[in-house]
Design an enzyme around this catalytic site. Structure first.
Site, PDB file in Angstrom:
ATOM      1  N   HIS A  25       0.845  -1.191   0.000  1.00  0.00           N
ATOM      2  CA  HIS A  25       0.000   0.000   0.000  1.00  0.00           C
ATOM      3  C   HIS A  25       0.880   1.241   0.000  1.00  0.00           C
ATOM      4  CE1 HIS A  25      -3.643   2.256   2.011  1.00  0.00           C
ATOM      5  NE2 HIS A  25      -2.982   3.022   1.157  1.00  0.00           N
TER       6      HIS A  25
ATOM      7  N   HIS B 103       1.230   4.903  -2.631  1.00  0.00           N
ATOM      8  CA  HIS B 103       0.833   5.642  -3.836  1.00  0.00           C
ATOM      9  C   HIS B 103       2.096   6.280  -4.391  1.00  0.00           C
ATOM     10  CE1 HIS B 103      -3.480   5.446  -2.599  1.00  0.00           C
ATOM     11  NE2 HIS B 103      -2.914   5.348  -1.408  1.00  0.00           N
TER      12      HIS B 103
ATOM     13  N   GLU C   1     -10.706   3.800   6.400  1.00  0.00           N
ATOM     14  CA  GLU C   1      -9.588   4.666   6.803  1.00  0.00           C
ATOM     15  C   GLU C   1     -10.186   5.736   7.722  1.00  0.00           C
ATOM     16  OE1 GLU C   1      -7.773   6.859   3.562  1.00  0.00           O
ATOM     17  OE2 GLU C   1      -6.086   7.543   4.799  1.00  0.00           O
TER      18      GLU C   1
ATOM     19  N   ASP D 238       2.016   4.176   2.550  1.00  0.00           N
ATOM     20  CA  ASP D 238       0.955   5.017   1.977  1.00  0.00           C
ATOM     21  C   ASP D 238       1.510   6.136   1.088  1.00  0.00           C
ATOM     22  OD1 ASP D 238      -1.688   5.581   1.423  1.00  0.00           O
ATOM     23  OD2 ASP D 238      -2.169   6.429   3.376  1.00  0.00           O
ATOM     24  N   ASP D 239       1.923   7.244   1.706  1.00  0.00           N
ATOM     25  CA  ASP D 239       2.469   8.390   0.962  1.00  0.00           C
ATOM     26  C   ASP D 239       3.723   8.870   1.695  1.00  0.00           C
ATOM     27  OD1 ASP D 239       0.200   8.914  -1.066  1.00  0.00           O
ATOM     28  OD2 ASP D 239      -0.846   8.798   0.854  1.00  0.00           O
TER      29      ASP D 239
HETATM   30  N1  ADE Z   1      -4.483   8.712  -2.030  1.00  0.00           N
HETATM   31  C1  ADE Z   1      -3.245   8.828  -1.566  1.00  0.00           C
HETATM   32  N2  ADE Z   1      -3.201   8.533  -0.260  1.00  0.00           N
HETATM   33  C2  ADE Z   1      -4.458   8.200   0.117  1.00  0.00           C
HETATM   34  C3  ADE Z   1      -5.066   7.792   1.324  1.00  0.00           C
HETATM   35  N3  ADE Z   1      -4.373   7.669   2.463  1.00  0.00           N
HETATM   36  N4  ADE Z   1      -6.383   7.562   1.327  1.00  0.00           N
HETATM   37  C4  ADE Z   1      -7.088   7.707   0.211  1.00  0.00           C
HETATM   38  N5  ADE Z   1      -6.576   8.072  -0.948  1.00  0.00           N
HETATM   39  C5  ADE Z   1      -5.258   8.320  -1.003  1.00  0.00           C
HETATM   40 ZN    ZN Z   2      -3.621   4.860   0.469  1.00  0.00          ZN
END
Ligand code: ADE
Ligand code: ZN
Length: 346
Positions: free
Chosen positions: A25, A27, A208, A286-287
């Site tokens: 997970h 992005h 989430e 995640d990011d």
């Molecule tokens: N796009 C990038 N990060 C995200 C996240 N944590 N939740 C939903 N969409 C996303």
């Molecule tokens: Zn995500």
């Protein structure tokens, strides 16, 4: 399951960094570090609306998912040509390989970029070329998952799917991302059914910020194989029983949850309770450029905050391979390497 030797707490960070793992997970647009953002802006003849890298980093303070998504989306404006996507993915893959990630499943979307006038071809070919080179030069395997943006319509998701079909062999699955509240999974029932018929593996962000009901409908309406985040599942014991019974993996992102205020502190994160409940939880970034750390940082900070142990580290890494979309024999080989590291760790 291997019975792991106890490891003293001061040695645990070294073990967490050294253990082989999969990341399921992240992005790719969320791995765009400010330094790279300024470099892309410059070579594409654009400007970033911040004085410098430090000023941009100071803006990375969020109260919820939507506040983050607004800044994240602005950051993607500097991505203009195939080489930008290649360089962004290559930078992430180098960091992942250094974190002992043996396999990664990378989320990306095309809708953001087609909205900026780019083609799906530029996005997918740039990312895919980096994945091919990473396998060859870094020894890391990588697969791509096309995420639909849930704040947009299902018709637009269908359009994104159609545009991606010429590159079908470069993708492993589809997912669902962006603003969760008010955009339940069932809004995308038809496009997920179509993707399923085409043989795509299916995942979706659910639970989430959104309620357990969104996790139920991701499972029952979209028929996804994994839930991204899913931390709200613990509010619904019947849902937990379902997830445990069906071995549905949850791709948890602790530092993301902290930065987006899903949990007020890392100490209050429910990852330990998820493992106790028998859920197939995994740890992911995640990011990472926005949330203060790549996968090993997620592991070390969360283990320190929650007092988790070596057995739980093994469980999480084992889960990450089990939950991945790699073939059964590669999965076994990776899990064997994992057991070896735990057996020989001093
Ligand atoms: N796009 C990038 N990060 C995200 C996240 N944590 N939740 C939903 N969409 C996303
Ligand atoms: Zn995500």
């Amino acid at each position: 399951m291997l019975q792991v030797k106890p490891v003293p707490p001061e040695r645990l960070p070294a073990l967490l960094r050294r253990m082989p793992k999969a990341e399921l997970h992240m992005h790719i647009e969320g791995s765009l570090e400010p330094e790279l953002m300024f470099a892309f802006a410059e070579r594409n003849g654009m400007s970033v609306p911040y004085a410098d890298v430090a000023a941009l980093r100071r803006a990375y303070v969020f109260n919820n998912l939507q506040e983050f998504l607004d800044i994240y989306h602005a950051g993607t404006l500097v991505l203009r040509v195939e080489q930008d996507f290649y360089d962004m993915a290559w930078a992430y893959l180098q960091r992942a390989a250094a974190d002992q990630v043996l396999h990664t499943e990378i989320f990306f979307d095309t809708q953001t970029h087609t909205g900026h006038g780019l083609s799906a071809e530029v996005v997918i070919n740039g990312l895919h070329r980096a994945c091919v080179d990473a396998k060859e030069q870094l020894g890391i395997s990588a697969a791509l998952i096309l995420c639909f943006l849930r704040h947009l319509s299902e018709a637009e998701a269908f359009e994104a799917l159609e545009q991606a079909l010429p590159y079908r062999d470069k993708l492993v699955g589809v997912g669902l991302a962006s603003s969760e509240m008010g955009h339940p999974p069932e809004k995308f029932a038809k496009v997920f059914a179509r993707a399923r018929a085409l043989g795509f593996r299916l995942v979706a962000h659910a639970g989430e910020e959104g309620p357990p009901a969104y996790i139920w409908s991701a499972l029952d309406v979209l028929k996804v194989e994994r839930i991204d985040h899913g931390v709200q599942a613990l509010r619904d014991p019947a849902l937990v029983a379902r997830l445990v019974h069906d071995h549905i993996p949850l791709t948890v992102c602790p530092l993301s949850n902290l930065k987006l205020k899903v949990f007020p502190t890392l100490v209050q994160h429910n990852l330990g309770r998820m493992l106790e409940a028998g859920l197939v939880a995994t740890v992911n970034s995640d990011d990472p450029a926005y949330f203060g750390g790549y996968i090993n940082e997620n592991f070390t900070q969360t283990f320190a905050a929650l007092g988790l142990n070596a057995q739980q580290a093994y469980q999480l890494a084992h889960n990450s391979f089990a939950a991945s979309f790699i073939d059964a024999s590669t999965k076994q080989a990776f899990q064997h390497r994992l057991a070896e590291v735990f057996e020989t760790f001093e």
